[in-house]
Design an enzyme around this catalytic site. Sequence first.
Site, PDB file in Angstrom:
ATOM      1  N   ASN A 153     -20.219  28.878  35.086  1.00 44.61           N
ATOM      2  CA  ASN A 153     -19.479  27.053  35.975  1.00 44.61           C
ATOM      3  C   ASN A 153     -18.938  27.263  37.623  1.00 44.61           C
ATOM      4  OD1 ASN A 153     -17.662  25.758  36.756  1.00 44.61           O
ATOM      5  ND2 ASN A 153     -16.095  26.272  34.924  1.00 44.61           N
ATOM      6  N   TRP A 154     -19.476  26.624  38.447  1.00 51.67           N
ATOM      7  CA  TRP A 154     -19.440  26.260  39.893  1.00 51.67           C
ATOM      8  C   TRP A 154     -18.385  26.517  40.306  1.00 51.67           C
ATOM      9  CZ3 TRP A 154     -24.148  25.645  43.089  1.00 51.67           C
ATOM     10  CH2 TRP A 154     -25.339  26.882  42.572  1.00 51.67           C
ATOM     11  N   LYS A 155     -17.585  25.971  39.096  1.00 50.54           N
ATOM     12  CA  LYS A 155     -16.222  24.834  39.191  1.00 50.54           C
ATOM     13  C   LYS A 155     -16.114  24.419  40.648  1.00 50.54           C
ATOM     14  CE  LYS A 155     -14.199  28.130  36.386  1.00 50.54           C
ATOM     15  NZ  LYS A 155     -12.124  29.191  36.349  1.00 50.54           N
ATOM     16  N   HIS A 184     -13.114  23.047  29.416  1.00 50.04           N
ATOM     17  CA  HIS A 184     -12.898  23.833  30.414  1.00 50.04           C
ATOM     18  C   HIS A 184     -11.314  24.542  30.311  1.00 50.04           C
ATOM     19  CE1 HIS A 184     -12.092  26.715  33.428  1.00 50.04           C
ATOM     20  NE2 HIS A 184     -12.983  27.507  32.481  1.00 50.04           N
ATOM     21  N   GLU A 197      -9.161  24.703  32.760  1.00 55.84           N
ATOM     22  CA  GLU A 197      -8.445  23.476  34.061  1.00 55.84           C
ATOM     23  C   GLU A 197      -8.159  22.088  33.863  1.00 55.84           C
ATOM     24  OE1 GLU A 197     -11.720  26.029  36.148  1.00 55.84           O
ATOM     25  OE2 GLU A 197     -10.307  27.599  36.261  1.00 55.84           O
ATOM     26  N   GLU A 223     -12.312  31.270  26.220  1.00 56.24           N
ATOM     27  CA  GLU A 223     -11.668  32.063  27.561  1.00 56.24           C
ATOM     28  C   GLU A 223     -10.340  32.032  27.544  1.00 56.24           C
ATOM     29  OE1 GLU A 223     -13.912  31.068  30.104  1.00 56.24           O
ATOM     30  OE2 GLU A 223     -13.379  29.214  30.075  1.00 56.24           O
ATOM     31  N   GLY A 257      -9.654  34.147  35.953  1.00 54.22           N
ATOM     32  CA  GLY A 257      -9.735  33.757  38.010  1.00 54.22           C
ATOM     33  C   GLY A 257      -8.734  35.058  38.459  1.00 54.22           C
ATOM     34  N   SER A 268     -12.654  36.140  34.422  1.00 53.65           N
ATOM     35  CA  SER A 268     -13.247  37.699  35.029  1.00 53.65           C
ATOM     36  C   SER A 268     -13.808  38.564  34.236  1.00 53.65           C
ATOM     37  CB  SER A 268     -10.989  38.629  34.956  1.00 53.65           C
ATOM     38  OG  SER A 268     -10.983  37.516  35.737  1.00 53.65           O
ATOM     39  N   GLY A 281     -16.498  32.418  36.140  1.00 54.07           N
ATOM     40  CA  GLY A 281     -16.714  31.734  36.945  1.00 54.07           C
ATOM     41  C   GLY A 281     -16.442  32.468  38.525  1.00 54.07           C
ATOM     42  N   GLY A 282     -15.778  32.513  39.053  1.00 52.65           N
ATOM     43  CA  GLY A 282     -16.156  33.903  40.365  1.00 52.65           C
ATOM     44  C   GLY A 282     -17.451  34.372  40.534  1.00 52.65           C
TER      45      GLY A 282
END
Length: 249
Positions: free
Chosen positions: A9-11, A94, A96, A166, A172, A212, A233-234
Site C-alpha cells: 500500500n503505497w498510500k 483502511h 487512515e 491492521e 507506521g 510495520s 506500507g513503508g
Amino acid sequence: MRKHIVAGNWKMNNDLAQTEDLVSDLKKQSKTSDAEVMIAPATTNLWHAFQSVREDDIEVIAQNMHFAENGAYTGEVSASMLKSIGIKTVILGHSERRAYFNETDASLAKKVDAALSNDMRVIFCFGEELADRKSGNEATVVESQIKNALFHLDADAFEHIVLAYEPVWAIGTGETASPEQAQDMHAFIRKTLSNKYGNTVANNVSILYGGSVKPNNAKEIFGKPDVDGGLIGGASLKAEDFYAIVNAF
Ligand code: 13P
C-alpha cells in the site's frame, strides 16, 4: 482456497516519475515464494503502473473507491472507472480512511457492495486503536467492524474478500504486533467468520496482517498458521525490502 498474498500500500507516495522508477525496480526482483504480489499506487498512477506490469507477476490494485456508480461526487472514483483501466481489486476501510475521511462501517458496507457488484475483489481493512488494546477491547472492536461492514453478505461473497487486520497502533510506528498477538487475532477473526458462515468459508478466506511489517520480522509473522500474508506500507516503497517480505513465505 486461501492464498498467500503480499500487497504494497503505497498510500499518498510517489508521483509519476517515482512510480515509473519503483515499478521498474520491482520488475527486476525475483519471486521465490508462492505469494500473490500486489501494489497499490496513487489513483493518478494506476494506469501507468497497470500498463507497466502487464506481463509481470504483479497485480495493480486501488487504495479506495466511492460506493456510487457515478454522479455528483466531486473528487471521487467509482468501481466501474477502476475496472475500465483494468483494476480488479480495491483496498477498503483502511484505518487512515476511517480516521481522516470519516469512513464508517456503514459507508464501508456500501463500498463493499459496490465493489462486489462490479466483480471486484476487496481487501477489507480493520483493526483496533491503542486505547482499545490497552483496555482489552481489541476483539470486541474487531468483531464489530467485521460484522457491521460484512455480515450482510452471503457466504459466496467471501470468495472475493480478503481480510486485513491492521492494528492502528502498529501502522507506521515501527511497533508490530508480536507474531503471537497477530496469530491470536487472526484465529479469532476466523472463528468469528466460522460462527456466521461455517468452517469452509472461514478456512478459505485469506487474512493479512498489516502494521510495520519489515524484512526482519516478516518471516516470523508469516510463520503463524492463520496469517496468510501482509499489507505493507513503508517497506513497500523499496523494491528490495518489499521482495524480501514477499519471499519471506
Ligand atoms: P506500515 O507498514 O508503514 O506500518 O503501514 C501498514 C499499512 O497501513 C498498510 O496498509
